[in-house]
Every structure is written in C-alpha cells, then in structure tokens.
Write a protein that holds these residues in place. Structure first.
Motif, PDB file in Angstrom:
ATOM      1  N   CYS A  78       0.870  -1.174   0.000  1.00 41.81           N
ATOM      2  CA  CYS A  78       0.000   0.000   0.000  1.00 41.81           C
ATOM      3  C   CYS A  78       0.904   1.220   0.000  1.00 41.81           C
ATOM      4  O   CYS A  78       2.098   1.129   0.270  1.00 41.81           O
ATOM      5  CB  CYS A  78      -0.938   0.009   1.207  1.00 41.81           C
ATOM      6  SG  CYS A  78      -0.090   0.191   2.782  1.00 41.81           S
ATOM      7  N   ASP A 106      -8.354   7.407  -6.716  1.00 41.60           N
ATOM      8  CA  ASP A 106      -8.387   6.800  -5.380  1.00 41.60           C
ATOM      9  C   ASP A 106      -6.973   6.406  -4.974  1.00 41.60           C
ATOM     10  O   ASP A 106      -6.381   5.502  -5.564  1.00 41.60           O
ATOM     11  CB  ASP A 106      -9.285   5.560  -5.400  1.00 41.60           C
ATOM     12  CG  ASP A 106      -9.584   5.060  -3.989  1.00 41.60           C
ATOM     13  OD1 ASP A 106      -8.830   5.429  -3.068  1.00 41.60           O
ATOM     14  OD2 ASP A 106     -10.564   4.323  -3.827  1.00 41.60           O
ATOM     15  N   SER A 108      -5.953   4.725  -2.592  1.00 39.50           N
ATOM     16  CA  SER A 108      -5.863   3.399  -1.989  1.00 39.50           C
ATOM     17  C   SER A 108      -5.842   2.293  -3.030  1.00 39.50           C
ATOM     18  O   SER A 108      -5.485   1.165  -2.725  1.00 39.50           O
ATOM     19  CB  SER A 108      -7.059   3.177  -1.058  1.00 39.50           C
ATOM     20  OG  SER A 108      -7.101   4.153  -0.060  1.00 39.50           O
ATOM     21  N   LEU A 109      -6.249   2.587  -4.255  1.00 39.04           N
ATOM     22  CA  LEU A 109      -6.422   1.550  -5.268  1.00 39.04           C
ATOM     23  C   LEU A 109      -5.124   1.369  -6.054  1.00 39.04           C
ATOM     24  O   LEU A 109      -4.917   1.969  -7.095  1.00 39.04           O
ATOM     25  CB  LEU A 109      -7.565   1.917  -6.206  1.00 39.04           C
ATOM     26  CG  LEU A 109      -8.024   0.812  -7.153  1.00 39.04           C
ATOM     27  CD1 LEU A 109      -8.414  -0.423  -6.372  1.00 39.04           C
ATOM     28  CD2 LEU A 109      -9.190   1.287  -7.996  1.00 39.04           C
ATOM     29  N   HIS A 111      -2.370  -1.830  -7.441  1.00 40.96           N
ATOM     30  CA  HIS A 111      -2.432  -3.252  -7.747  1.00 40.96           C
ATOM     31  C   HIS A 111      -1.038  -3.763  -8.084  1.00 40.96           C
ATOM     32  O   HIS A 111      -0.160  -2.994  -8.485  1.00 40.96           O
ATOM     33  CB  HIS A 111      -3.365  -3.499  -8.933  1.00 40.96           C
ATOM     34  CG  HIS A 111      -2.988  -2.713 -10.162  1.00 40.96           C
ATOM     35  ND1 HIS A 111      -2.000  -3.123 -11.039  1.00 40.96           N
ATOM     36  CD2 HIS A 111      -3.441  -1.521 -10.641  1.00 40.96           C
ATOM     37  CE1 HIS A 111      -1.874  -2.236 -12.003  1.00 40.96           C
ATOM     38  NE2 HIS A 111      -2.729  -1.242 -11.795  1.00 40.96           N
ATOM     39  N   ALA A 241      -9.294  -5.098  -4.639  1.00 42.78           N
ATOM     40  CA  ALA A 241      -9.277  -3.895  -3.800  1.00 42.78           C
ATOM     41  C   ALA A 241      -9.225  -4.236  -2.321  1.00 42.78           C
ATOM     42  O   ALA A 241      -8.777  -3.428  -1.503  1.00 42.78           O
ATOM     43  CB  ALA A 241     -10.507  -3.039  -4.093  1.00 42.78           C
ATOM     44  N   HIS A 260      -7.573  -6.630   3.807  1.00 43.56           N
ATOM     45  CA  HIS A 260      -6.344  -5.826   3.898  1.00 43.56           C
ATOM     46  C   HIS A 260      -5.291  -6.478   4.782  1.00 43.56           C
ATOM     47  O   HIS A 260      -4.445  -5.789   5.361  1.00 43.56           O
ATOM     48  CB  HIS A 260      -6.638  -4.405   4.414  1.00 43.56           C
ATOM     49  CG  HIS A 260      -7.673  -3.671   3.636  1.00 43.56           C
ATOM     50  ND1 HIS A 260      -7.667  -3.595   2.265  1.00 43.56           N
ATOM     51  CD2 HIS A 260      -8.791  -2.981   4.042  1.00 43.56           C
ATOM     52  CE1 HIS A 260      -8.704  -2.890   1.858  1.00 43.56           C
ATOM     53  NE2 HIS A 260      -9.415  -2.515   2.911  1.00 43.56           N
ATOM     54  N   ASN A 286      -6.841  -1.778  -1.581  1.00 44.91           N
ATOM     55  CA  ASN A 286      -7.347  -0.408  -1.569  1.00 44.91           C
ATOM     56  C   ASN A 286      -7.371   0.097  -0.130  1.00 44.91           C
ATOM     57  O   ASN A 286      -8.399   0.065   0.545  1.00 44.91           O
ATOM     58  CB  ASN A 286      -8.747  -0.377  -2.191  1.00 44.91           C
ATOM     59  CG  ASN A 286      -9.265   1.036  -2.360  1.00 44.91           C
ATOM     60  OD1 ASN A 286      -8.597   1.998  -1.999  1.00 44.91           O
ATOM     61  ND2 ASN A 286     -10.467   1.163  -2.895  1.00 44.91           N
TER      62      ASN A 286
END
Length: 319
Positions: A78, A106, A108-109, A111, A241, A260, A286
């Motif tokens: 993250c 966003d 947080s998104l 990958h 996510a 998470h 995310n």
C-alpha cells in the motif's frame, strides 16, 4: 763590413706577410674571420622555453542527475508502507501526488505490477553528494595511541563486561505473548481488540458502491486477526481492492470477511474455531493505512453485506 756602432733596422716579416696575405687572399681570409665572429656574436637560437602561464584544467561537465527510482507494486503493498519502507519524504501523500496519473483518483487503489516513481533523488533516503576535495598540504599523521599496559587493559575489560552485564540485568525482559483464552463452543468474539474507526454504511465517493460495506477496526500492522466464530474457510488469498482477505462461512449461513491482511495463516477448506488466528492485519489492496476491514454477508460475494456490528452484538459480543 758594416760600420761599427750602427744598428740595422730589422725587417718586419710578420707585418709584410700580413699585408701580403691581405692583398692576395684577403677575401678568402676575411670571410672565415667574419663568420667566426658572427657565430660567437649570435649563438644558435635556443629552443622555446615553456610558457610561464600553465594551462588551466578544463572543468568537468556536471554529471547528469540520475533518474528517479521506480518501485513495482507487489501483493500486500500500500502507499503508506511503500513510503515508509523507501523513506519517501512527505509520506504516502507525496508518493500519491507524484504518481496520481498512474494510481488514479483513489490513492488506496493500487495493484501488483503498478510502477511508482519514488521522486527525484536527494530526499530522506538519498545520500548527500560529497563535496569536491580541496587541494591541501600533506595531512598530519594521526597521533598513535599508546597501547595500555597489560594490567590496565585487563581492568578496563573487566569494567566493560560488568557494565554490559548491569545493562542487561536492568533491561526490561520481554514477556511471552499470552495465549488466547479458550472460547466456548458456539460463542462469538470480536475480530480484533481495537475500536471502530469507520462505521458501516458511511457514504463517500471512495467506495464503488457509494457507501462503506463493512466496518474498519483500528489495528496496527501485524495485529492478530481472529475468526469471529466457528466455520469453514471458503476463500483465502488476494481479493483485488480488498488486498489479502479471508472469507469464512458460519453455521447460521452467514459469511464473515476480513480484508487488507498483511499475512494469511489459513487456507480454503480449513475448519476454524471462534477466536482462532487467521492472519495478521495490514494495509494491502485499496487501503491508505493499516486497519482491518470486516464485513458480514448473507452470501459469499460482494454486495450481500449486512450490519456487522449488529450481527456480532446479536451473538453476544460487546463492542
């Protein structure tokens, strides 16, 4: 017979020969004399002496600044953990600002496989360039340390060992982690010990459904996450996510989801009991920071959520 008392005038033969030579071969004799005089008067030109002005060294062109470092996102990453691990000045906010075009609206998104620029060098994690050394005279030799006498060295070693032993004795001893208390059959527990940081159904554009489909529990990275009740693990792995997630089906037909996570300790098909550790909290997928996203669903998939706090309270859990 010459008269007595008269002196004969001697002939000057050298002068006569000199004039005769000058008269007959004067030109031939004069040229060598003039040439010799000229050779002594004007010596051969000496080679050119080196110029008194020395050539100045050409300053080297400044080296081109190295390209910014690039980091490739891997599962479990993250922005906050990347910024902390890589020493990004300004934290995850600066990292997001530098890569907004790649990350999107966003923060947080992110990958796996996404390439993030860690900014120009010279930040918190970059070493300062060394200054050019100035020419100086011969450095003075460092004074040699006098070797301690054997008795003094032994005494110093004993003092050092005693001081180390005293520090070790004074240091607080880490206590072993306490085992989780056994949970009665059929009972339910809270997934972590922290309170709620984001409530269920909170509205906001950061969620694809327009609202928060679960609750966020306060949990620092590495906190033990427990199964809220006995059941069977139906999935354990990467959930997009949601990052690393675990989904458990309980006896009443409801599903609990834990998202998470930084580490998983169960696999699909495994049976678990209430209070059993299923993984460690983190900030994968995310997420803008370590926490536990928890949902209760009527089905296994996204979109069948119900109020998780109300569900746990109905099972006797105090939150």
């Amino acid at each position: 017979m010459p008269a007595k008392g008269k002196h004969r005038r001697p002939k000057s033969r050298s002068i006569a020969r000199g004039f005769a030579a000058a008269g007959t071969g004067g030109a031939a004799l004069a040229l060598p004399l003039v040439g010799a005089a000229g050779a002594h008067a004007a010596p051969a030109a000496a080679p050119h002496a080196p110029s008194a002005v020395q050539a100045q060294p050409i300053a080297a062109a400044p080296a081109a600044a190295p390209a910014p470092a690039v980091y490739t996102v891997v599962p479990g990453d993250c922005l906050s953990t990347i910024a902390a691990d890589r020493g990004v000045e300004g934290g995850w906010q600066q990292l997001y600002a530098d890569n907004r075009e790649a990350v999107g609206a966003d923060p947080s998104l992110i990958h796996p496989g996404l390439r993030l620029s860690l900014g120009a060098p010279g930040g918190a994690g970059a070493a300062a360039p060394a200054q050019a050394a100035k020419p100086a005279g011969k450095p003075a030799a460092a004074p040699k340390k006098q070797a301690p006498a054997p008795a003094a060295a032994a005494a110093a070693g004993q003092r050092t060992a005693k001081a180390a032993a005293d520090r070790q004795a004074a240091a607080p001893k880490a206590s072993a982690p306490k085992a989780a208390a056994p949970v009665a059959a059929g009972a339910f527990v809270a997934p972590v010990g922290g309170g709620v940081s984001t409530a269920y159904r909170m509205s906001g554009a950061m969620w694809s459904s327009g609202y928060h489909t679960g609750v966020d529990f306060i949990a620092s990275s590495g906190t033990q996450v427990r199964a809220v009740g006995a059941g069977t693990v139906v999935s354990a792995g990467w959930g997009g996510a949601y990052g690393n997630e675990v989904v458990i089906r309980h006896a009443d037909g409801k599903y609990s989801q834990y998202a998470h996570l930084s580490q998983l300790s169960v696999t699909a098909g495994q049976s678990v009991t209430a209070g059993q550790g299923i993984g460690l909290s983190g900030s994968t997928g995310n997420s803008t920071g370590p926490h536990l996203h928890f949902e209760i669903r009527t089905g296994q998939s996204y979109g069948s959520d119900i109020d998780p706090i109300a569900y746990l309270r109905s099972k006797g859990v105090t939150i």
